[in-house]
Design an enzyme around this catalytic site. Structure first.
Site, PDB file in Angstrom:
ATOM      1  CB  SER A 126      -0.869  -0.019   1.270  1.00  0.00           C
ATOM      2  OG  SER A 126      -1.431   1.241   1.508  1.00  0.00           O
ATOM      3  CE1 TYR A 152      -4.127  -2.482   5.557  1.00  0.00           C
ATOM      4  CE2 TYR A 152      -3.565  -0.144   5.532  1.00  0.00           C
ATOM      5  CZ  TYR A 152      -3.814  -1.320   4.852  1.00  0.00           C
ATOM      6  OH  TYR A 152      -3.726  -1.345   3.488  1.00  0.00           O
ATOM      7  CE  LYS A 156      -1.649  -4.557   3.395  1.00  0.00           C
ATOM      8  NZ  LYS A 156      -1.845  -5.895   2.845  1.00  0.00           N
TER       9      LYS A 156
HETATM   10  C1  UD1 Z   1      -7.165   4.303   3.856  1.00  0.00           C
HETATM   11  C2  UD1 Z   1      -6.053   4.040   4.795  1.00  0.00           C
HETATM   12  C3  UD1 Z   1      -4.934   3.383   4.030  1.00  0.00           C
HETATM   13  C4  UD1 Z   1      -5.412   2.093   3.392  1.00  0.00           C
HETATM   14  C5  UD1 Z   1      -6.639   2.360   2.533  1.00  0.00           C
HETATM   15  C6  UD1 Z   1      -7.246   1.029   2.148  1.00  0.00           C
HETATM   16  C7  UD1 Z   1      -6.271   5.835   6.476  1.00  0.00           C
HETATM   17  C8  UD1 Z   1      -5.637   7.023   7.081  1.00  0.00           C
HETATM   18  N1  UD1 Z   1      -5.612   5.259   5.434  1.00  0.00           N
HETATM   19  O1  UD1 Z   1      -6.661   5.187   2.872  1.00  0.00           O
HETATM   20  O2  UD1 Z   1      -3.855   3.096   4.902  1.00  0.00           O
HETATM   21  O3  UD1 Z   1      -4.408   1.524   2.617  1.00  0.00           O
HETATM   22  O4  UD1 Z   1      -7.626   3.103   3.269  1.00  0.00           O
HETATM   23  O5  UD1 Z   1      -8.267   1.226   1.219  1.00  0.00           O
HETATM   24  O6  UD1 Z   1      -7.331   5.441   6.884  1.00  0.00           O
HETATM   25  N2  UD1 Z   1     -13.037  10.508   3.418  1.00  0.00           N
HETATM   26  C9  UD1 Z   1     -14.029  11.386   3.798  1.00  0.00           C
HETATM   27  N3  UD1 Z   1     -15.173  10.867   4.344  1.00  0.00           N
HETATM   28  C10 UD1 Z   1     -15.357   9.519   4.513  1.00  0.00           C
HETATM   29  C11 UD1 Z   1     -14.343   8.636   4.094  1.00  0.00           C
HETATM   30  C12 UD1 Z   1     -13.181   9.155   3.573  1.00  0.00           C
HETATM   31  O7  UD1 Z   1     -13.881  12.585   3.664  1.00  0.00           O
HETATM   32  O8  UD1 Z   1     -16.413   9.128   5.027  1.00  0.00           O
HETATM   33  C13 UD1 Z   1     -11.803  11.051   2.813  1.00  0.00           C
HETATM   34  C14 UD1 Z   1     -10.574  10.778   3.638  1.00  0.00           C
HETATM   35  O9  UD1 Z   1     -10.325  11.791   4.561  1.00  0.00           O
HETATM   36  C15 UD1 Z   1      -9.504  10.710   2.531  1.00  0.00           C
HETATM   37  C16 UD1 Z   1     -10.247  10.206   1.309  1.00  0.00           C
HETATM   38  O10 UD1 Z   1     -11.624  10.406   1.583  1.00  0.00           O
HETATM   39  O11 UD1 Z   1      -9.041  12.002   2.249  1.00  0.00           O
HETATM   40  C17 UD1 Z   1     -10.008   8.738   1.057  1.00  0.00           C
HETATM   41  O12 UD1 Z   1     -10.254   8.034   2.268  1.00  0.00           O
HETATM   42  P1  UD1 Z   1     -10.234   6.449   2.335  1.00  0.00           P
HETATM   43  O13 UD1 Z   1     -11.084   5.895   1.268  1.00  0.00           O
HETATM   44  O14 UD1 Z   1     -10.509   6.053   3.751  1.00  0.00           O
HETATM   45  O15 UD1 Z   1      -8.749   6.075   1.933  1.00  0.00           O
HETATM   46  P2  UD1 Z   1      -7.332   6.541   2.556  1.00  0.00           P
HETATM   47  O16 UD1 Z   1      -7.501   7.341   3.777  1.00  0.00           O
HETATM   48  O17 UD1 Z   1      -6.542   7.158   1.481  1.00  0.00           O
END
Ligand code: UD1
Length: 341
Positions: A126, A152, A156
Site C-alpha cells: 500500500s 494496519y 504492510k
Molecule cells: C485508507 C487508509 C490506508 C489504506 C486504505 C485502504 C487511512 C488514514 N488510510 O486510505 O492506509 O491503505 O484506506 O483502502 O485510513 N473521506 C471522507 N469521508 C469519509 C471517508 C473518507 O472525507 O467518510 C476522505 C478521507 O479523509 C480521505 C479520502 O476520503 O481524504 C479517502 O479516504 P479512504 O477511502 O478512507 O482512503 P485513505 O484514507 O486514502
C-alpha cells in the site's frame, strides 16, 4: 497444462477482480478464502461472469496444514497474496488480530513457497508505506518510507521487510510488492464489486451508500487542508486496472531468469480531492449528494499520488480507466446490490 496461480483472499474486493483478469489471460486462479471478510454475492457474481465456478478452497491462510495440503494438490506457477485485514481504525482497536492474521499469514505463505519452490510472488502492499510525503506529493518507489500511523500500516511496512529479508536468504525468488493507491469502482457488469461489511471506512462506498440511503450523510473529513479546495488528495485507481496490474506483475516475474525483488506503485499518477470525487459522482448520477464538512480524520495523509513511471516501464502497465468510469461502475454495483437486498 493449466497455469495455476494461488490467489489468497480471492473472494475479496481486489482479489475477485484479479481472478477475472487472470482468467482472461489464460491462467487458472485457485482461490483460498475463508469468507471472514468476503461475501457469497461476489462468489456468485464471479461464477456468472466466468460462466463456471472458480476453484475455491475455504481455508484460513494461517492454517499451515490446510495450506500445505493445497500446495501439495497443485503445481503453482505463482502466488498473489491479498488475504489480510485492511481497516485502519479497527487495527488500532485490535492490533494483535491484525499482526496475527496479516503477518503470520504472510510468513506461512512464504514458507510454503520456499518448501514447494514456487518462485513467483506478488504482495498486496500500500502507499501507506510512504506516510505523509515530505516535499513532493508525487511519490516514486525510491521515496523513503515513513513509519506508519496504524497497526494496519505497520503490517504492510513489516510485510515488505519480511519479504526483503526472505529475499536475502533466498535470492532465487521473484518477488514484487505492489503499492496500491486508492482502489475504487467495480467490474462494469455490476456482478462483483466492493462489499463493505458494516459501515464503510473508505470514501467511495460511503458516497454510494449515502446516495442509496444506507447512510444518512457523508462527512467530508476536513476542508481546511493546504490543497486546491481544502480537502485531501488521493490517487483513485479503478479496481479493474489494478487487477490487470497483477497479471502484468505475474507475467513480468515469470520472465525473469534471475531472482528479483521489486516495489511498484499502482496508481494513475493523478490526484483528486474528496470534493472533486463528490462532484464527479453528482455529475455521473445526475443527483445531489447529501454531505457535510466535518473535522479532520486523525492520521489522514493530506495529499499523495503515484509517480506511475515504473509500472509503465517495468510492467508495461498503466491505468486506462478514469475516475468517471470508476464512479459509474461503483454506482451501478450499489444499485445492483440494492436490487438483490
Ligand atoms: C485508507 C487508509 C490506508 C489504506 C486504505 C485502504 C487511512 C488514514 N488510510 O486510505 O492506509 O491503505 O484506506 O483502502 O485510513 N473521506 C471522507 N469521508 C469519509 C471517508 C473518507 O472525507 O467518510 C476522505 C478521507 O479523509 C480521505 C479520502 O476520503 O481524504 C479517502 O479516504 P479512504 O477511502 O478512507 O482512503 P485513505 O484514507 O486514502
Amino acid at each position: 497444462m493449466s497455469k495455476y496461480v494461488l490467489v489468497t483472499g480471492g473472494a475479496g474486493y481486489i482479489g475477485s477482480h484479479t481472478v477475472l483478469a487472470l482468467t482472461a489471460k489464460g491462467y487458472t486462479p485457485v482461490i483460498v478464502d475463508d469468507f471472514r471478510n468476503a461475501n457469497e454475492v461476489v462468489l456468485n457474481g464471479l461464477s456468472t461472469i466466468l460462466g463456471f465456478e472458480p476453484i475455491l478452497h475455504r481455508v484460513d491462510i494461517c492454517d499451515p496444514s490446510a495450506m500445505r495440503a493445497i500446495f501439495q494438490s497443485y503445481v503453482f506457477h505463482g502466488v498473489i497474496h491479498f488475504a489480510a485485514y485492511k481497516a485502519v481504525g479497527e487495527s488500532v482497536q485490535k492490533p494483535l488480530m491484525y499482526y496475527q492474521n496479516n503477518l503470520a499469514g504472510l510468513v506461512n505463505i512464504l514458507s510454503l513457497m520456499e518448501e514447494f519452490k514456487v518462485l513467483n510472488f506478488v504482495f498486496s502492499s500500500s502507499c501507506t508505506v510512504y506516510g505523509e510525503p515530505k516535499e513532493t506529493k508525487e511519490v516514486h518507489e525510491e521515496t523513503p518510507k515513513s513509519l506508519p500511523e496504524s497497526p494496519y500500516g505497520y503490517t504492510k511496512w513489516i510485510g515488505e521487510q519480511i519479504i526483503s529479508d526472505f529475499f536475502k536468504s533466498a535470492p532465487e525468488f521473484h518477488l514484487m510488492n505492489l503499492r496500491y493507491f486508492n482502489p475504487v469502482g467495480a467490474h462494469p457488469s455490476a456482478k462483483i464489486g466492493e462489499f463493505p461489511i458494516g459501515k464503510p471506512n473508505n470514501l467511495l462506498p460511503f458516497v454510494t451508500q449515502t446516495a442509496i440511503g444506507k447512510q444518512d450523510c457523508l462527512t467530508v473529513f476536513g476542508d481546511d487542508y493546504p490543497t486546491r479546495d481544502g480537502s485531501c488528495v488521493r490517487d483513485y485507481i479503478h479496481v479493474m486496472d489494478l487487477a490487470e496490474a497483477h497479471v502484468q506483475a505475474i507475467q513480468f516475474l515469470e520472465k525473469q531468469e534471475n531472482g528479483c525483488l521489486e516495489a511498484v506503485n499502482i496508481g494513475t499518477g493523478t490526484g483528486t480531492t474528496v470534493l472533486e470525487v463528490i462532484r464527479v459522482f453528482e455529475k455521473i448520477t445526475n443527483q445531489k449528494l447529501n454531505y457535510r464538512i466535518g473535522p479532520r480524520r486523525e492520521g489522514d495523509v493530506i495529499e499523495i499520488y503515484a509517480n506511475a513511471v515504473k509500472s509503465n516501464t517495468l510492467l508495461s502497465w498503466k491505468a486506462t480507466r478514469t475516475i468517471e468510469d470508476a464512479v459509474r461502475d461503483a454506482w451501478n454495483w450499489e444499485l445492483a446490490l440494492n436490487q438483490q437486498a
